[in-house]
Design an enzyme around this catalytic site. Structure first.
Site, PDB file in Angstrom:
ATOM      1  N   PRO A  40     -20.153   1.346  79.288  1.00  0.00           N
ATOM      2  CA  PRO A  40     -20.151   1.378  80.753  1.00  0.00           C
ATOM      3  C   PRO A  40     -20.257  -0.021  81.349  1.00  0.00           C
ATOM      4  CG  PRO A  40     -21.626   3.041  79.854  1.00  0.00           C
ATOM      5  CD  PRO A  40     -21.204   2.184  78.705  1.00  0.00           C
ATOM      6  N   GLU A  41     -19.459  -0.261  82.384  1.00  0.00           N
ATOM      7  CA  GLU A  41     -19.455  -1.556  83.065  1.00  0.00           C
ATOM      8  C   GLU A  41     -19.975  -1.369  84.478  1.00  0.00           C
ATOM      9  OE1 GLU A  41     -15.707  -3.556  82.463  1.00  0.00           O
ATOM     10  OE2 GLU A  41     -15.495  -2.745  80.440  1.00  0.00           O
ATOM     11  N   LYS A  92     -24.713  -4.448  85.470  1.00  0.00           N
ATOM     12  CA  LYS A  92     -24.786  -3.499  84.368  1.00  0.00           C
ATOM     13  C   LYS A  92     -26.180  -2.924  84.189  1.00  0.00           C
ATOM     14  CE  LYS A  92     -20.939  -5.093  81.515  1.00  0.00           C
ATOM     15  NZ  LYS A  92     -20.524  -5.440  80.149  1.00  0.00           N
ATOM     16  N   ASN A 214     -15.088  -5.336  79.230  1.00  0.00           N
ATOM     17  CA  ASN A 214     -13.842  -5.543  78.492  1.00  0.00           C
ATOM     18  C   ASN A 214     -12.610  -5.079  79.257  1.00  0.00           C
ATOM     19  OD1 ASN A 214     -12.679  -6.620  76.197  1.00  0.00           O
ATOM     20  ND2 ASN A 214     -12.615  -4.660  75.129  1.00  0.00           N
TER      21      ASN A 214
END
Length: 428
Positions: A40-41, A92, A214
């Site tokens: 998770p971002e 985050k 990413n």
């Protein structure tokens, strides 16, 4: 667990999969599915906080906070007869606040927890008698009424929570909610050694890009056509010199930013696009339809036709065109191909073929047992030889040399060796 009937559902890892999706899984489409977001971002944490606030808005919780026996995270020393739960996100990280209601017993101060989701963390609300697997922290609602539980679910157990409610001091301003502070923090610290590295690696440094991960870095660099392995300082120093003309009106400046955003502006606007996709966030009903919207939104990350390389941290970066001057030496750019031609591809990198175990062949073995050596050669090697070349035994016959005693010395053949031609045994 399969049930018969018109609405057949499969229960796997606590997720109910409709019949239509089962058919898609049994007969996948020709286009390869894009890789799911494993970590998770920033947008996912923001969506998770929205989900908690929406799901818990009308719920009153009570009792102790329960932790699973297998979790290595700390116990949560909180107990109240009536309290509410709210959430907020920053980059985050997600903060969960437990706030006792007036008159709740025992008297208790509000308690805040900071969550980092790791690879698979999420929040779900479920009936207390049917909790999802891997619910490692549980907050139960107070009676009366059906008892529900807010769960922190983490299959891989990489997620963490800490008591105290303080954001991690090593993380910079949030790219979503603190854009001006975020931009200033980056441009003020361009002397930091992280900016000697490729821009794709610098974008994962949470001291400066808190919330970027990413898939976001791939989408941001792709939109600006910036090679992922271009030096980060080279890319960002140009932004220090860029100043809008003072003659432009405010509306003209806004229009210019929208039409020609720079990298730091996209670090803010691209995560906002993911949040605006909507969906159910991390609710228990979250399913394929939510991911379909995200998949349609992607332009670069895991998209067929895009190239990929691994950076120095081993993370795969997707891109198009040249990788840039700081690309890893020896790294080969690979393009994602249709499923029927990409067997063996994992996360954009092709698995190397297994090493071929050839039998050991020393010079002595070749000299002593030429027929056995030829029999052990891989199939097809005879096609690579010159068809006019004489056989090995004839070569040896022409290379006779006298023995030291003046007489030919007979060699003993091993028991498991095939019989050798006579003219091949008279010379060493």
């Amino acid at each position: 667990m399969l049930h018969s009937g018109p609405r057949v559902l499969l229960c796997k890892m606590g997720v109910m999969i409709p019949t239509a999706q089962l058919a898609r899984l049994a007969h996948p489409p020709s286009r390869p599915p894009t890789p799911r977001r494993r970590m998770p971002e920033g947008p996912e944490l923001h969506l998770a906080s929205q989900f908690v606030n929406e799901a818990c808005r009308n719920l009153v919780f009570g009792g102790c906070v329960e932790k699973s026996a297998v979790s290595r995270n700390p116990e949560v020393p909180f107990e109240s007869s009536a309290y509410r739960i709210s959430a907020s996100a920053r980059g985050k990280e997600l903060r969960l606040t437990l706030s006792p209601l007036p008159g709740a017993q025992p008297p208790q101060e509000p308690l805040a927890l900071i969550f980092r989701f790791g690879m698979s963390g999420s929040f779900q609300v479920a009936p207390s008698d049917a909790l999802p697997p891997h619910a490692h922290l549980r907050f139960h609602t107070a009676p009366p009424g059906p008892q529900l539980t807010l769960c922190f679910v983490d299959i891989r157990r990489f997620g963490r929570w800490d008591l105290g409610g303080e954001w991690h001091p090593g993380r910079g301003p949030c790219v979503l909610l603190e854009y001006e502070k975020f931009r200033e923090n980056v441009l003020r610290n361009l002397a930091d050694k992280i900016f000697d590295r490729p821009i794709c690696e610098a974008l994962l440094d949470q001291r400066f890009f808190n919330g970027i991960g990413n898939y976001l870095r791939a989408e941001i660099l792709y939109r600006l056509r910036i090679p992922p392995f271009e030096k980060a300082r080279t890319v960002l120093e140009a932004l220090q010199q860029h100043r809008p003309s003072p003659e432009l009106t405010l509306s003209q400046k806004v229009r210019a930013k929208l039409q020609n955003p720079d990298l730091l502006e996209l670090c803010h606007s691209v995560p906002k696009e993911v949040v605006q996709l909507g969906g159910k966030g991390y609710g228990p009903e979250s399913g394929e339809e939510d991911f379909a919207a995200f998949r349609a939104w992607l332009r670069c990350y895991g998209v067929p036709g895009m190239s990929s390389l691994r950076d120095r941290q081993g993370r795969t970066i997707w891109f198009q065109g040249s990788p840039g001057p700081l690309a890893p030496k020896g790294g080969k750019s690979r393009k994602k191909k249709p499923k029927k031609t990409q067997a063996g591809l994992v996360d954009g990198v092709e698995d190397p073929p297994p090493p071929r175990k050839a039998p050991p062949r020393t010079r002595k073995a070749q000299r002593d047992h030429p027929q056995q050596t030829a029999a052990l050669e891989p199939e097809g090697t005879s096609l690579q030889r010159d068809p006019g070349a004489p056989p090995a035994l004839e070569k040896r016959k022409r290379r006779k040399r006298p023995a030291s005693s003046g007489c030919p010395r007979r060699r003993k053949a091993k028991a498991d060796s095939p019989p050798l031609a006579r003219e091949g045994t008279s010379a060493s």
